[in-house]
Design an enzyme around this catalytic site. Sequence first.
Site, PDB file in Angstrom:
ATOM      1  N   VAL A 121     -55.434   3.319 106.489  1.00 14.25           N
ATOM      2  CA  VAL A 121     -54.318   3.691 107.379  1.00 14.25           C
ATOM      3  C   VAL A 121     -54.068   5.194 107.215  1.00 14.25           C
ATOM      4  CG1 VAL A 121     -51.896   3.322 107.974  1.00 14.25           C
ATOM      5  CG2 VAL A 121     -53.263   1.393 107.162  1.00 14.25           C
ATOM      6  N   HIS A 150     -49.709   7.147 101.838  1.00 15.87           N
ATOM      7  CA  HIS A 150     -48.989   6.049 101.183  1.00 15.87           C
ATOM      8  C   HIS A 150     -49.385   5.962  99.726  1.00 15.87           C
ATOM      9  CE1 HIS A 150     -52.594   4.575 103.261  1.00 15.87           C
ATOM     10  NE2 HIS A 150     -52.767   3.717 102.264  1.00 15.87           N
ATOM     11  N   ILE A 151     -48.412   5.605  98.911  1.00 17.98           N
ATOM     12  CA  ILE A 151     -48.640   5.369  97.487  1.00 17.98           C
ATOM     13  C   ILE A 151     -48.638   3.856  97.284  1.00 17.98           C
ATOM     14  CG2 ILE A 151     -47.658   5.594  95.167  1.00 17.98           C
ATOM     15  CD1 ILE A 151     -46.382   8.199  96.005  1.00 17.98           C
ATOM     16  N   HIS A 152     -49.739   3.335  96.731  1.00 12.51           N
ATOM     17  CA  HIS A 152     -49.764   1.921  96.358  1.00 12.51           C
ATOM     18  C   HIS A 152     -49.124   1.782  94.974  1.00 12.51           C
ATOM     19  CE1 HIS A 152     -52.946   0.410  99.239  1.00 12.51           C
ATOM     20  NE2 HIS A 152     -53.295   1.685  99.228  1.00 12.51           N
ATOM     21  N   ASP A 162     -47.008  -4.736 100.546  1.00 13.36           N
ATOM     22  CA  ASP A 162     -48.300  -4.713 101.228  1.00 13.36           C
ATOM     23  C   ASP A 162     -48.567  -6.105 101.818  1.00 13.36           C
ATOM     24  OD1 ASP A 162     -51.067  -2.730 100.838  1.00 13.36           O
ATOM     25  OD2 ASP A 162     -51.319  -4.768 101.608  1.00 13.36           O
ATOM     26  N   ASN A 193     -55.213   6.424  98.027  1.00 11.38           N
ATOM     27  CA  ASN A 193     -56.573   6.477  98.566  1.00 11.38           C
ATOM     28  C   ASN A 193     -56.651   7.594  99.601  1.00 11.38           C
ATOM     29  OD1 ASN A 193     -57.421   4.229  97.057  1.00 11.38           O
ATOM     30  ND2 ASN A 193     -56.645   2.808  98.599  1.00 11.38           N
TER      31      ASN A 193
HETATM   32  P1  AMP Z   1     -55.310   2.043 102.258  1.00  4.68           P
HETATM   33  O1  AMP Z   1     -56.508   1.152 102.282  1.00  4.68           O
HETATM   34  O2  AMP Z   1     -55.139   2.809 100.979  1.00  4.68           O
HETATM   35  O3  AMP Z   1     -55.249   2.935 103.479  1.00  4.68           O
HETATM   36  O4  AMP Z   1     -54.070   1.090 102.291  1.00  4.68           O
HETATM   37  C1  AMP Z   1     -53.515   0.581 103.455  1.00  4.68           C
HETATM   38  C2  AMP Z   1     -52.749  -0.639 103.042  1.00  4.68           C
HETATM   39  O5  AMP Z   1     -51.853  -0.975 104.073  1.00  4.68           O
HETATM   40  C3  AMP Z   1     -53.618  -1.876 102.776  1.00  4.68           C
HETATM   41  O6  AMP Z   1     -53.428  -2.312 101.441  1.00  4.68           O
HETATM   42  C4  AMP Z   1     -53.113  -2.879 103.791  1.00  4.68           C
HETATM   43  O7  AMP Z   1     -53.088  -4.198 103.294  1.00  4.68           O
HETATM   44  C5  AMP Z   1     -51.713  -2.366 104.080  1.00  4.68           C
HETATM   45  N1  AMP Z   1     -51.185  -2.726 105.389  1.00  4.68           N
HETATM   46  C6  AMP Z   1     -51.794  -2.635 106.591  1.00  4.68           C
HETATM   47  N2  AMP Z   1     -50.989  -3.055 107.566  1.00  4.68           N
HETATM   48  C7  AMP Z   1     -49.832  -3.422 106.977  1.00  4.68           C
HETATM   49  C8  AMP Z   1     -48.596  -3.944 107.456  1.00  4.68           C
HETATM   50  N3  AMP Z   1     -48.383  -4.186 108.764  1.00  4.68           N
HETATM   51  N4  AMP Z   1     -47.616  -4.215 106.557  1.00  4.68           N
HETATM   52  C9  AMP Z   1     -47.809  -3.987 105.246  1.00  4.68           C
HETATM   53  N5  AMP Z   1     -48.946  -3.480 104.729  1.00  4.68           N
HETATM   54  C10 AMP Z   1     -49.948  -3.212 105.587  1.00  4.68           C
END
Ligand code: AMP
Length: 112
Positions: free
Chosen positions: A94, A98-100, A28, A85
């Site tokens: 985004v 995606h899985i954090h 991330d 999320n």
């Molecule tokens: P969410 O808030 O659950 O949609 O998570 C989206 C995540 O994507 C956030 O933690 C951002 O920091 C991460 N993110 C956004 N753009 C990028 C990128 N270019 N490379 C890596 N992570 C990203």
Amino acid sequence: MTIFEKIIAREIPADIVHEDALCLAFRDIQPHAPSHLLVIPKKAIPRIAEAAAEDKELLGHLFLVASRVAEKEGIAKSGYRIVVNCGADGGETVPHLHIHILGGRPLAWPPG
Ligand code: AMP
């Protein structure tokens, strides 16, 4: 095209730690823990709420990859958290599933 699709297409750079036919895992860009990685499917599913029955195997694969990535990251023993999320109240920013994976420090519960 979302930012994650651009990462899959190698149009923007990312610190990729795993790739296979179905998914990609990378760090991330704004980490909230010493280890903060994301696992994303190559298929453009906007969010878990929009996953279909046909995505069952893919979803299982993402979780198994998350587990393997955590192991490779060296946080499997100390523990980690997996977060998905969904939607505005869930904190999704985004619109590509995606899985954090968060670890490397004790994480508070409940989340804010
Ligand atoms: P969410 O808030 O659950 O949609 O998570 C989206 C995540 O994507 C956030 O933690 C951002 O920091 C991460 N993110 C956004 N753009 C990028 C990128 N270019 N490379 C890596 N992570 C990203």
